[in-house]
Motif scaffolding. Structure first.
Motif, PDB file in Angstrom:
ATOM      1  N   TYR A  70      38.689  42.395  38.030  1.00  0.00           N
ATOM      2  CA  TYR A  70      38.986  41.086  37.431  1.00  0.00           C
ATOM      3  C   TYR A  70      40.482  40.935  37.153  1.00  0.00           C
ATOM      4  CZ  TYR A  70      38.643  37.024  34.369  1.00  0.00           C
ATOM      5  OH  TYR A  70      38.802  35.773  33.807  1.00  0.00           O
ATOM      6  N   ALA A  71      41.105  41.997  36.630  1.00  0.00           N
ATOM      7  CA  ALA A  71      42.545  41.949  36.331  1.00  0.00           C
ATOM      8  C   ALA A  71      43.350  41.690  37.600  1.00  0.00           C
ATOM      9  CB  ALA A  71      42.986  43.260  35.681  1.00  0.00           C
ATOM     10  N   LEU A  72      42.995  42.348  38.704  1.00  0.00           N
ATOM     11  CA  LEU A  72      43.718  42.157  39.966  1.00  0.00           C
ATOM     12  C   LEU A  72      43.495  40.760  40.526  1.00  0.00           C
ATOM     13  CD1 LEU A  72      43.097  45.611  41.691  1.00  0.00           C
ATOM     14  CD2 LEU A  72      45.274  44.728  40.857  1.00  0.00           C
ATOM     15  N   ARG A 111      46.401  43.939  46.996  1.00  0.00           N
ATOM     16  CA  ARG A 111      45.812  43.663  45.688  1.00  0.00           C
ATOM     17  C   ARG A 111      44.436  43.027  45.832  1.00  0.00           C
ATOM     18  NH1 ARG A 111      48.864  39.832  44.285  1.00  0.00           N
ATOM     19  NH2 ARG A 111      50.621  41.089  43.581  1.00  0.00           N
ATOM     20  N   LEU A 112      44.339  42.069  46.759  1.00  0.00           N
ATOM     21  CA  LEU A 112      43.081  41.367  47.002  1.00  0.00           C
ATOM     22  C   LEU A 112      41.993  42.340  47.460  1.00  0.00           C
ATOM     23  CD1 LEU A 112      41.993  38.348  47.231  1.00  0.00           C
ATOM     24  CD2 LEU A 112      42.499  38.550  49.656  1.00  0.00           C
ATOM     25  N   ASN A 113      42.339  43.179  48.403  1.00  0.00           N
ATOM     26  CA  ASN A 113      41.346  44.105  48.957  1.00  0.00           C
ATOM     27  C   ASN A 113      41.003  45.236  48.003  1.00  0.00           C
ATOM     28  OD1 ASN A 113      40.746  43.279  51.872  1.00  0.00           O
ATOM     29  ND2 ASN A 113      42.957  43.019  51.691  1.00  0.00           N
ATOM     30  N   LEU A 114      41.967  45.658  47.173  1.00  0.00           N
ATOM     31  CA  LEU A 114      41.664  46.665  46.174  1.00  0.00           C
ATOM     32  C   LEU A 114      40.690  46.106  45.141  1.00  0.00           C
ATOM     33  CD1 LEU A 114      42.073  49.427  44.914  1.00  0.00           C
ATOM     34  CD2 LEU A 114      44.145  48.562  43.800  1.00  0.00           C
ATOM     35  N   ALA A 115      40.885  44.846  44.750  1.00  0.00           N
ATOM     36  CA  ALA A 115      39.942  44.206  43.820  1.00  0.00           C
ATOM     37  C   ALA A 115      38.543  44.182  44.421  1.00  0.00           C
ATOM     38  CB  ALA A 115      40.424  42.793  43.489  1.00  0.00           C
ATOM     39  N   ASP A 116      38.448  43.854  45.719  1.00  0.00           N
ATOM     40  CA  ASP A 116      37.166  43.831  46.418  1.00  0.00           C
ATOM     41  C   ASP A 116      36.504  45.214  46.396  1.00  0.00           C
ATOM     42  OD1 ASP A 116      35.176  42.573  48.011  1.00  0.00           O
ATOM     43  OD2 ASP A 116      36.014  43.573  49.766  1.00  0.00           O
ATOM     44  N   ALA A 117      37.310  46.267  46.650  1.00  0.00           N
ATOM     45  CA  ALA A 117      36.778  47.636  46.635  1.00  0.00           C
ATOM     46  C   ALA A 117      36.343  48.035  45.230  1.00  0.00           C
ATOM     47  CB  ALA A 117      37.831  48.606  47.163  1.00  0.00           C
ATOM     48  N   TYR A 118      37.085  47.604  44.214  1.00  0.00           N
ATOM     49  CA  TYR A 118      36.704  47.912  42.835  1.00  0.00           C
ATOM     50  C   TYR A 118      35.341  47.311  42.483  1.00  0.00           C
ATOM     51  CZ  TYR A 118      41.138  49.986  41.279  1.00  0.00           C
ATOM     52  OH  TYR A 118      42.221  50.817  41.085  1.00  0.00           O
ATOM     53  N   ILE A 119      35.088  46.096  42.969  1.00  0.00           N
ATOM     54  CA  ILE A 119      33.780  45.489  42.720  1.00  0.00           C
ATOM     55  C   ILE A 119      32.678  46.348  43.334  1.00  0.00           C
ATOM     56  CG2 ILE A 119      32.307  43.485  43.200  1.00  0.00           C
ATOM     57  CD1 ILE A 119      34.859  41.762  43.072  1.00  0.00           C
ATOM     58  N   GLN A 160      42.843  38.000  38.797  1.00  0.00           N
ATOM     59  CA  GLN A 160      43.623  37.055  37.995  1.00  0.00           C
ATOM     60  C   GLN A 160      45.113  37.125  38.325  1.00  0.00           C
ATOM     61  OE1 GLN A 160      42.468  34.657  35.941  1.00  0.00           O
ATOM     62  NE2 GLN A 160      40.443  35.294  36.663  1.00  0.00           N
ATOM     63  N   GLU A 161      45.599  38.334  38.545  1.00  0.00           N
ATOM     64  CA  GLU A 161      47.001  38.491  38.950  1.00  0.00           C
ATOM     65  C   GLU A 161      47.246  37.809  40.292  1.00  0.00           C
ATOM     66  OE1 GLU A 161      50.229  42.040  40.014  1.00  0.00           O
ATOM     67  OE2 GLU A 161      48.271  42.569  39.175  1.00  0.00           O
ATOM     68  N   GLY A 162      46.298  37.974  41.231  1.00  0.00           N
ATOM     69  CA  GLY A 162      46.425  37.337  42.544  1.00  0.00           C
ATOM     70  C   GLY A 162      46.429  35.823  42.453  1.00  0.00           C
ATOM     71  N   LEU A 163      45.586  35.272  41.585  1.00  0.00           N
ATOM     72  CA  LEU A 163      45.550  33.811  41.405  1.00  0.00           C
ATOM     73  C   LEU A 163      46.877  33.305  40.845  1.00  0.00           C
ATOM     74  CD1 LEU A 163      41.941  33.454  39.921  1.00  0.00           C
ATOM     75  CD2 LEU A 163      42.723  32.529  42.112  1.00  0.00           C
ATOM     76  N   GLN A 164      47.423  34.015  39.880  1.00  0.00           N
ATOM     77  CA  GLN A 164      48.693  33.590  39.274  1.00  0.00           C
ATOM     78  C   GLN A 164      49.843  33.663  40.272  1.00  0.00           C
ATOM     79  OE1 GLN A 164      49.207  35.984  35.758  1.00  0.00           O
ATOM     80  NE2 GLN A 164      47.295  35.281  34.838  1.00  0.00           N
ATOM     81  N   VAL A 165      49.900  34.769  41.030  1.00  0.00           N
ATOM     82  CA  VAL A 165      50.967  34.925  42.031  1.00  0.00           C
ATOM     83  C   VAL A 165      50.864  33.833  43.090  1.00  0.00           C
ATOM     84  CG1 VAL A 165      51.846  36.405  43.878  1.00  0.00           C
ATOM     85  CG2 VAL A 165      51.236  37.401  41.670  1.00  0.00           C
ATOM     86  N   GLN A 213      41.671  32.601  48.805  1.00  0.00           N
ATOM     87  CA  GLN A 213      41.139  33.940  49.061  1.00  0.00           C
ATOM     88  C   GLN A 213      40.773  34.630  47.746  1.00  0.00           C
ATOM     89  OE1 GLN A 213      44.410  35.540  51.538  1.00  0.00           O
ATOM     90  NE2 GLN A 213      42.832  36.009  53.045  1.00  0.00           N
ATOM     91  N   ASN A 214      41.679  34.551  46.761  1.00  0.00           N
ATOM     92  CA  ASN A 214      41.401  35.143  45.452  1.00  0.00           C
ATOM     93  C   ASN A 214      40.262  34.417  44.742  1.00  0.00           C
ATOM     94  OD1 ASN A 214      43.445  37.378  44.491  1.00  0.00           O
ATOM     95  ND2 ASN A 214      44.639  35.923  45.721  1.00  0.00           N
ATOM     96  N   LEU A 215      40.194  33.105  44.920  1.00  0.00           N
ATOM     97  CA  LEU A 215      39.109  32.346  44.307  1.00  0.00           C
ATOM     98  C   LEU A 215      37.765  32.751  44.902  1.00  0.00           C
ATOM     99  CD1 LEU A 215      38.479  30.086  42.256  1.00  0.00           C
ATOM    100  CD2 LEU A 215      38.635  28.451  44.156  1.00  0.00           C
ATOM    101  N   GLY A 216      37.725  32.963  46.224  1.00  0.00           N
ATOM    102  CA  GLY A 216      36.506  33.428  46.870  1.00  0.00           C
ATOM    103  C   GLY A 216      36.078  34.792  46.335  1.00  0.00           C
ATOM    104  N   LEU A 217      37.055  35.670  46.095  1.00  0.00           N
ATOM    105  CA  LEU A 217      36.744  36.991  45.553  1.00  0.00           C
ATOM    106  C   LEU A 217      36.272  36.873  44.101  1.00  0.00           C
ATOM    107  CD1 LEU A 217      36.653  39.943  46.303  1.00  0.00           C
ATOM    108  CD2 LEU A 217      39.017  40.170  45.553  1.00  0.00           C
ATOM    109  N   LEU A 218      36.839  35.916  43.373  1.00  0.00           N
ATOM    110  CA  LEU A 218      36.371  35.678  42.008  1.00  0.00           C
ATOM    111  C   LEU A 218      34.909  35.221  42.031  1.00  0.00           C
ATOM    112  CD1 LEU A 218      37.038  35.543  38.978  1.00  0.00           C
ATOM    113  CD2 LEU A 218      37.803  33.177  39.337  1.00  0.00           C
ATOM    114  N   GLY A 219      34.564  34.411  43.036  1.00  0.00           N
ATOM    115  CA  GLY A 219      33.163  34.003  43.197  1.00  0.00           C
ATOM    116  C   GLY A 219      32.265  35.212  43.429  1.00  0.00           C
ATOM    117  N   TYR A 220      32.717  36.156  44.263  1.00  0.00           N
ATOM    118  CA  TYR A 220      31.943  37.369  44.517  1.00  0.00           C
ATOM    119  C   TYR A 220      31.824  38.209  43.243  1.00  0.00           C
ATOM    120  CZ  TYR A 220      30.534  41.820  46.581  1.00  0.00           C
ATOM    121  OH  TYR A 220      29.873  42.982  46.881  1.00  0.00           O
TER     122      TYR A 220
END
Length: 574
Positions: free
Chosen positions: A207-209, A190-198, A211-216, A228-235
């Protein structure tokens, strides 16, 4: 941006999910293989020395029992967190001990672990070679899990050469279709797919992925995964040009990742990279330069090289050019050339080798899948063909039986009609008697079984039955043996015995035969009568419903009413 969270988890997941079930044998202190594995992989409080001790105990136990499968597991444990040369030696030992293994995850497992090691060490050339070999053997053995791991590792290399769309496609497939992935692996996908989507500008999906990662992560109290998810949110905020939001997220990540227990080269480098770019977006050049200089210092120590370093050195070069610090500018120019040469070498090899070699393996797998599907279709075709042939033969058989029966029905109907036609001018009772003699069989009144009723009574009852038949009283509804006996002033027993003896049938059959014989004659001679609907005709004949009439007609004549009516029309009986 390269996917930076993928490989460390893959190294662990390949081990946790490829190994054989542990053999329940005791070692000193009654510890089994399973207990040692659980402590090694899940023991959060263990330091490197503790893990090494467990792995060596595991190896000692396996060697004493000459258990080659568990010896291999020990080598896998021992290769973790070791310098590359030592780790590779353990994997060489794993390859030797598993050479004759019949398990379907060898030899692919060894190549995939090697691929992860080389990727972690930034040797992308060797990583690609090993991933492709791992994929080849995984496909040969039909190991779905290892095929997935190889594809995901190769997806990371595709991302490295800018094929972000292909990367996203692979990761999305395994995130939503691989039910054999464990929760940690799904979190990582999920984390890496979000990165690829960006990277391909699918910002809402990313963004949806995230937020899901942060909640999980919060729910599972996974502090490392949360950051890790917070760092991706920063990106994500950086790419959305929300620079202050990006700085806030990335500063929190910097505090977390730059601690000994949470330190990884990838997380440290990309946190500083995105933080520096966010400061640059805010025009805080000095803070950006501080981040980029730290990155250069880490690269010198670790030789960890990634494509975005070109941006780092370009920014440093331009900054020192602006402030006219030519010595520092020259230093970073030289650093840029060195890094650029390494990146170009890696890029050329990956971009040249990956498509062709990967496509060959993928096509082979597709070919095998298509061949299997065609074989299934071929078998299905023959099954369907056989069923069609059988059903066709059954239909032909049914058709000829139907035609034969239809011919028989028509012949009976024609004989009945002809009989009625030939005797049109005779008296009605004679017609009825002759129809009975042509179409049906009855008993001879002389075939009496015994005489229990006087001759006078018998003659009286027979005369009354003649009147009953002659006046067509049998067409009335609701006639019963009792009601008819009362009408002709006798008892039911006498009437029943007379009908059985002289008519050769019981009362119910006698009544039905009279009605059907009447119907045979009238339908053949009365056009108006046969133009009525069947329910009306049935009611006229004394039946309660159409079904009772049609069943009685066929039972009496041997042909259906519909066939009889059709033949009447065809023969144009008037």
């Amino acid at each position: 941006m390269r996917i930076k969270y993928l490989i460390p988890l893959l190294i662990l997941s390949n081990v946790l999910n490829a190994q054989t079930p542990a053999v329940e044998r005791n070692i000193p202190e009654n510890r089994t293989y399973q207990e040692l594995e659980t402590e090694f992989y899940n023991g959060k409080s263990l330091d490197d020395a503790g893990k090494k001790n467990i792995a060596e105990s595991y190896l000692k136990k396996a060697k004493s029992e000459k258990n080659s499968t568990q010896i291999g597991e020990a080598y896998v444990m021992l290769h973790f967190d070791k310098p590359l040369p030592i780790a590779l030696k353990y994997l060489d030992s794993l390859q030797k001990v598993s050479k004759n293994s019949k398990e379907n995850y060898y030899p692919a497992r060894t190549y995939l672990l090697r691929g992860n090691l080389y990727f972690k060490s930034n040797n992308l050339h060797a990583a690609l070679d090993n991933y492709l070999l791992g994929l080849k053997y995984a496909q040969e053995k039909g190991n779905k899990r290892q095929i997935a791991m190889a594809h995901i590792g190769i997806a990371n290399l595709n991302n490295y050469i800018g094929k972000h769309g292909e990367t996203a496609k692979t990761l999305r497939y395994y995130l939503y279709n691989a039910d054999y992935m464990n929760e940690a692996e799904r979190d990582n996908l999920r984390l890496n797919l979000a990165d690829a989507y960006i990277e391909i500008n699918k910002m809402d999906s990313a963004y949806a992925l995230i937020q899901e990662g942060l909640q999980v992560s919060k729910r599972n109290r996974n502090v490392f995964g949360y950051h890790q998810n917070l760092g991706l949110l920063g990106y994500y905020h950086l790419q959305s040009k929300k620079y202050q939001n990006a700085v806030d997220d990335l500063l929190e990540c910097e505090k977390f990742f730059f601690t000994p227990e949470n330190s990884t080269k990838r997380n440290e480098n990309y946190t500083l990279l995105n933080l520096g770019k966010s400061y640059a977006g805010l025009q805080q050049k000095e803070k950006a330069i501080e981040c980029f200089r730290k990155i250069d210092s880490m690269v010198l120590k670790t030789d960890y090289i990634y494509p975005e370093l070109r941006e780092v050195y370009t920014y440093l070069i331009n900054y020192y050019k602006e402030i006219k610090d030519k010595d520092t500018q020259l230093y970073y120019v030289e650093r840029f050339f060195k890094i650029d040469q390494i990146l170009n070498t890696q890029f050329r090899y990956i971009s040249r080798e990956l498509p062709g070699r990967y496509d060959v393996l993928t096509l082979k797998q597709e070919k095998a899948s298509i061949t299997h599907e065609l074989e299934k279709r071929k078998k299905l075709f023959y099954i369907v063909l056989s069923l069609l042939l059988i059903s066709h033969l059954l239909f032909i058989n049914f058709y000829f039986k139907y035609k034969k029966t239809e011919k028989k029905y028509k012949k009976i109907a024609q004989d009945l009609i002809q009989s009625v036609n030939d005797r049109k001018l005779k008296r009605e009772d004679e017609v009825r008697d002759e129809i009975q003699s042509v179409s049906f069989s009855g008993q001879n009144p002389d075939d009496k079984t015994g005489k229990t009723i006087s001759e006078d009574i018998t003659q009286t009852i027979l005369q009354e039955l003649g009147v009953f038949e002659g006046k067509e009283q049998f067409l009335s509804k609701g006639i019963t043996l009792g009601s008819l006996a009362k009408k002709i002033k006798t008892n039911s027993r006498y009437l029943s015995e007379i009908i059985n003896t002289y008519k050769g049938k019981n009362f119910a059959t006698y009544l039905n035969d009279l009605r059907i014989d009447y119907a045979i004659n009238r339908l053949a001679t009365d056009r108006k009568f046969r133009s009525y609907k069947i329910p009306f005709i049935a009611e006229e004949l004394g039946y309660n419903n159409e079904q009772a009439f049609t069943m009685a007609f066929k039972k009496r004549t041997g042909t259906p009413l519909s066939v009889y009516l059709k033949e009447i029309e065809e023969m144009k009986v008037n």
